[in-house]
Scaffold this active site. Structure first.
Site, mmCIF file in Angstrom:
data_model
loop_
_atom_site.group_PDB
_atom_site.id
_atom_site.type_symbol
_atom_site.label_atom_id
_atom_site.label_comp_id
_atom_site.label_asym_id
_atom_site.label_seq_id
_atom_site.Cartn_x
_atom_site.Cartn_y
_atom_site.Cartn_z
ATOM 1 N N ASN A 1 -28.382 -21.876 1.382
ATOM 2 C CA ASN A 1 -29.835 -20.730 1.345
ATOM 3 C C ASN A 1 -30.550 -22.595 2.681
ATOM 4 O O ASN A 1 -31.870 -22.036 2.731
ATOM 5 C CB ASN A 1 -30.234 -21.061 0.158
ATOM 6 N N ARG B 1 -31.140 -34.585 2.263
ATOM 7 C CA ARG B 1 -31.369 -35.230 1.000
ATOM 8 C C ARG B 1 -30.613 -35.782 0.541
ATOM 9 O O ARG B 1 -30.508 -36.386 -0.733
ATOM 10 C CB ARG B 1 -32.706 -34.635 0.071
ATOM 11 N N LYS C 1 -18.445 -31.125 2.759
ATOM 12 C CA LYS C 1 -18.587 -29.350 3.266
ATOM 13 C C LYS C 1 -19.685 -28.974 2.906
ATOM 14 O O LYS C 1 -20.034 -28.198 1.840
ATOM 15 C CB LYS C 1 -17.654 -29.735 1.697
ATOM 16 N N PRO C 2 -20.397 -27.951 3.981
ATOM 17 C CA PRO C 2 -21.111 -27.286 4.094
ATOM 18 C C PRO C 2 -21.016 -26.184 3.494
ATOM 19 O O PRO C 2 -19.765 -25.658 4.023
ATOM 20 C CB PRO C 2 -21.789 -27.158 5.206
ATOM 21 N N GLY D 1 -25.683 -26.826 -5.795
ATOM 22 C CA GLY D 1 -24.731 -24.820 -5.869
ATOM 23 C C GLY D 1 -25.026 -24.061 -7.406
ATOM 24 O O GLY D 1 -25.986 -24.522 -7.998
ATOM 25 N N GLU E 1 -26.879 -30.745 -8.922
ATOM 26 C CA GLU E 1 -28.552 -29.184 -8.480
ATOM 27 C C GLU E 1 -27.765 -27.974 -8.723
ATOM 28 O O GLU E 1 -27.341 -27.274 -6.904
ATOM 29 C CB GLU E 1 -29.196 -30.483 -6.808
ATOM 30 N N ARG F 1 -41.182 -17.958 -0.999
ATOM 31 C CA ARG F 1 -40.650 -19.018 0.352
ATOM 32 C C ARG F 1 -38.871 -18.967 0.422
ATOM 33 O O ARG F 1 -37.943 -18.724 -0.492
ATOM 34 C CB ARG F 1 -40.533 -20.097 -0.655
ATOM 35 N N CYS G 1 -33.392 -22.132 -5.088
ATOM 36 C CA CYS G 1 -32.834 -22.440 -6.370
ATOM 37 C C CYS G 1 -34.237 -22.148 -7.537
ATOM 38 O O CYS G 1 -34.630 -22.390 -8.694
ATOM 39 C CB CYS G 1 -32.371 -23.679 -6.558
ATOM 40 N N GLU H 1 -30.500 -15.566 -12.611
ATOM 41 C CA GLU H 1 -31.163 -15.852 -11.432
ATOM 42 C C GLU H 1 -31.200 -14.511 -10.230
ATOM 43 O O GLU H 1 -29.889 -13.537 -9.708
ATOM 44 C CB GLU H 1 -30.171 -17.230 -10.513
ATOM 45 N N SER I 1 -40.833 -29.038 -3.966
ATOM 46 C CA SER I 1 -40.494 -29.518 -3.618
ATOM 47 C C SER I 1 -41.054 -30.587 -1.977
ATOM 48 O O SER I 1 -41.893 -30.306 -1.649
ATOM 49 C CB SER I 1 -39.793 -28.892 -2.029
HETATM 50 P P1 NAP Z 1 -21.834 -22.386 -4.703
HETATM 51 O O1 NAP Z 1 -20.983 -20.686 -4.534
HETATM 52 O O2 NAP Z 1 -21.957 -22.752 -5.508
HETATM 53 O O3 NAP Z 1 -21.459 -22.423 -3.867
HETATM 54 C C1 NAP Z 1 -21.757 -24.089 -3.338
HETATM 55 C C2 NAP Z 1 -21.912 -24.099 -2.132
HETATM 56 O O4 NAP Z 1 -20.270 -24.795 -3.167
HETATM 57 C C3 NAP Z 1 -20.492 -24.225 -0.971
HETATM 58 O O5 NAP Z 1 -20.530 -25.425 0.241
HETATM 59 C C4 NAP Z 1 -19.679 -23.696 -1.698
HETATM 60 O O6 NAP Z 1 -18.612 -23.084 -0.891
HETATM 61 C C5 NAP Z 1 -18.600 -24.213 -2.416
HETATM 62 N N1 NAP Z 1 -18.000 -24.478 -3.406
HETATM 63 C C6 NAP Z 1 -17.211 -23.133 -4.080
HETATM 64 N N2 NAP Z 1 -16.449 -23.138 -4.884
HETATM 65 C C7 NAP Z 1 -16.192 -24.062 -5.042
HETATM 66 C C8 NAP Z 1 -14.913 -24.520 -5.615
HETATM 67 N N3 NAP Z 1 -14.192 -24.037 -6.215
HETATM 68 N N4 NAP Z 1 -15.017 -25.675 -5.441
HETATM 69 C C9 NAP Z 1 -15.997 -26.976 -5.051
HETATM 70 N N5 NAP Z 1 -16.638 -25.857 -3.839
HETATM 71 C C10 NAP Z 1 -16.957 -24.720 -4.242
HETATM 72 O O7 NAP Z 1 -23.183 -21.551 -4.945
HETATM 73 P P2 NAP Z 1 -24.476 -21.077 -2.935
HETATM 74 O O8 NAP Z 1 -24.410 -19.630 -3.761
HETATM 75 O O9 NAP Z 1 -24.008 -21.481 -2.166
HETATM 76 O O10 NAP Z 1 -25.106 -21.013 -3.538
HETATM 77 C C11 NAP Z 1 -26.455 -20.988 -4.304
HETATM 78 C C12 NAP Z 1 -26.725 -21.085 -5.865
HETATM 79 O O11 NAP Z 1 -27.290 -22.593 -4.871
HETATM 80 C C13 NAP Z 1 -27.891 -21.322 -7.191
HETATM 81 O O12 NAP Z 1 -27.905 -20.926 -7.937
HETATM 82 C C14 NAP Z 1 -29.291 -21.738 -6.240
HETATM 83 O O13 NAP Z 1 -29.908 -22.075 -7.967
HETATM 84 C C15 NAP Z 1 -28.425 -23.430 -6.171
HETATM 85 N N6 NAP Z 1 -28.604 -24.647 -5.627
HETATM 86 C C16 NAP Z 1 -29.201 -25.597 -6.567
HETATM 87 C C17 NAP Z 1 -30.420 -26.126 -5.774
HETATM 88 C C18 NAP Z 1 -30.944 -27.352 -6.203
HETATM 89 O O14 NAP Z 1 -31.912 -28.103 -6.155
HETATM 90 N N7 NAP Z 1 -30.946 -27.413 -7.877
HETATM 91 C C19 NAP Z 1 -31.003 -25.486 -4.199
HETATM 92 C C20 NAP Z 1 -30.495 -24.971 -4.212
HETATM 93 C C21 NAP Z 1 -29.452 -24.376 -4.527
HETATM 94 P P3 NAP Z 1 -17.802 -21.759 -0.117
HETATM 95 O O15 NAP Z 1 -19.715 -21.855 0.918
HETATM 96 O O16 NAP Z 1 -16.881 -22.477 0.673
HETATM 97 O O17 NAP Z 1 -17.895 -20.950 -1.286
#
Ligand code: NAP
Length: 487
Positions: free
Chosen positions: A161, A169, A184-185, A238, A260, A288, A294, A391, A451
């Site tokens: 996102n 950061r 790893k993005p 994530g 986070e 935004r 998040c 969410e 932020s």
């Molecule tokens: P996500 O599915 O958890 O993915 C985040 C990252 O983790 C990606 O790089 C993903 O890789 C990786 N990942 C997925 N499965 C994994 C595993 N089994 N082992 C290790 N890494 C793994 O989350 P998202 O859907 O991309 O992001 C949205 C979430 O992020 C929301 O819940 C949001 O609230 C949260 N977020 C939190 C903050 C904060 O600062 N608190 C900021 C931004 C977002 P792949 O892309 O290859 O799946």
């Protein structure tokens, strides 16, 4: 391949697409497609790391660690400062790149470039302020010295996102502290991080300090790294679900960990608030990044005496937004990132409407190509609606009412998440009392955004632990060593 415009194709085509390991770019046998969420077309393909590539990346970070930790703090700071300057000089192209891979409106992408770059400027200034302490032991015969040293090689996993800022950061304070890293993005938005690696090389970052791997075998590549004794720190942004499993894996090596994770932010508007100001703040807190943040306001808790006026005002503003391809002139919001996200938003709105919520505006998908969803306002949302518990991660604002301060605080805290809350009131005593009772790591008081690179960003409860940004941000990358000196 897609029908990008000439300049768009140029910006995408300039991005290196290999793995960045030990200062070199490496191709892989397989590849990952990167899609434009506005058109559902592939705009680029990037390398697909295997677990062995992951091991190589960690080995490069480990090999570079000792030399990097010994680098002059001023030099580390100046690399970050140069990177900030380089990002700023090419902000428009970086923003466009992000828009193309993520879908977000160009104005959101531009804001992210400024925000993301600012972590480098902030931490360039922190690099030279890492200090220790000298004190006299209470018995007087010993001197107590503390020094702060880099934690060591780090692994950073970032979400789609905010493809730039969620990386900078972590990367910024790690560079400032003298840590090396593997990043790893997210697989859907890898281009921005690959471009950032190139910028950091141009800024003078030595080989091996930053390594970037993109992969479709995420778990298989990441887990062995998390369980590897050479890694010393894991920082993840994530979902709570993935974060929880990474914390479990990290126990094996007792890693330093920052998490986070997800949020479910309440946006509370008291009866004494300036409703126009609250509506302005609501639009920022909700829209935004198109609602894909998040920190996005997930539940609007509004005093019953002003709820109708607030709902009408929010519906008018949300209904007036221009939704379109992120790079289109005047687009206020782009598409959602992918098909599953569109499906989830649709399900949550349908669930709430099915339980009796009123749809004041929106409530449907827009078009059939691209993952567009209309900005939506729901009112009179029943407490059992899924949208109040989960969410949303989309442009949907559910409104519920409250009668007393106690009711508002109880509802705001009624979630396992605790990232951020927003509070609108002009009563100072009420503001302080309510802020003290909210179970979140951050609060926006009469403002819809928290932020800020100079502030400690982070959550409590299922939103995770650790802080990013502010003076606290560098602490996550430093260990305190104490020396007892007998006189
Ligand atoms: P996500 O599915 O958890 O993915 C985040 C990252 O983790 C990606 O790089 C993903 O890789 C990786 N990942 C997925 N499965 C994994 C595993 N089994 N082992 C290790 N890494 C793994 O989350 P998202 O859907 O991309 O992001 C949205 C979430 O992020 C929301 O819940 C949001 O609230 C949260 N977020 C939190 C903050 C904060 O600062 N608190 C900021 C931004 C977002 P792949 O892309 O290859 O799946």
């Amino acid at each position: 391949m897609s029908a990008l415009t000439g300049h768009e194709a140029e910006v995408v085509g300039a991005v290196p697409t290999g793995l960045f390991i030990g200062g070199s770019w490496r191709d892989t046998e397989g590849s990952i497609d990167v899609e434009d969420p506005s058109t559902e077309e592939t705009i680029a393909t990037v390398a697909d790391a295997s677990p062995a590539d992951g091991q190589d990346a960690l080995a490069a970070a480990v090999a570079a660690q000792e030399g990097w930790a010994a680098t002059e703090p001023r030099q580390r700071g100046e690399i970050l400062r140069r990177a900030w300057e380089l990002i700023t000089a090419q902000a428009d192209d970086l923003a466009l790149l992000m828009t193309l891979e993520n879908g977000k409106a160009l104005k959101d992408a531009r804001a992210e470039v400024a925000y993301g770059a600012e972590f480098f400027r902030w931490f360039s200034e922190e690099a030279v302020r890492i200090s220790g302490r000298w004190s006299v032991a209470p018995a007087g015969d010993t001197r107590l010295l503390t020094m702060r040293q880099p934690v060591g090689p780090c692994l950073f996993i970032t979400p789609w996102n905010f493809p730039l800022a969620m990386g900078t950061r972590k990367v910024g304070p790690a560079i400032a502290a003298g840590c090396t890293m593997v990043v790893k993005p997210a697989r859907s938005t890898p281009l921005t991080m690959l471009r950032l690696a190139e910028i950091l090389v141009e800024a003078g970052l030595p080989d091996g300090v930053l390594n970037v791997i993109t992969t479709s075998s995420t778990g298989k590549v990441v887990e062995p790294l998390v369980r590897d004794g050479r890694l010393r720190k894991l920082s993840f942004t994530g979902s709570t679900e993935v974060g929880r499993s990474l914390v479990e894996q990290s126990a094996e090596q007792l890693l330093r960990v920052s998490m986070e994770l997800g949020g479910n932010a309440p946006f509370v508007v008291f009866e004494d608030a300036d409703v126009e100001a609250a509506l302005d703040g609501a639009m920022v807190a909700k829209m935004r990044n198109g609602g894909e943040a998040c920190t996005a306001a997930n539940r609007f808790l509004v005093h019953e005496s002003i709820a109708d006026a607030f709902a009408a005002g929010l519906a008018e503003r949300m209904g007036g937004l221009k939704v379109g391809r992120g790079s289109e002139d005047g687009a206020d919001a782009g598409p959602l990132v992918d098909a599953p996200t569109l499906e989830k938003v649709t399900e949550l709105v349908d669930d709430a409407a099915g339980r009796g919520a009123g749809v004041r505006t929106g409530g449907r998908r827009l078009g059939e190509r691209g993952y567009f969803y209309a900005p939506t306002v729901l009112d009179q949302v029943p407490v059992d609606a899924r949208i109040l518990q989960e969410e949303v991660f989309g442009p949907v604002a559910p409104i519920v009412t409250f009668a007393t301060d106690d009711e508002a605080v109880t509802a705001a805290n009624d979630t396992p998440f605790g990232l951020v809350s927003y509070v609108y009131t002009n009563d100072l005593t009420r503001a302080v009392r309510v802020c003290e009772r909210l179970d979140t790591g951050m609060i926006g008081l009469n403002q819809g955004i928290v932020s800020n690179p100079a502030a400690p960003f982070g959550g409590v409860k299922h939103s995770g632990f650790g802080r990013e940004g502010g003076p606290e941000g560098i602490d996550e990358y430093l260990e305190t060593k104490y020396i007892g000196l007998k006189l």
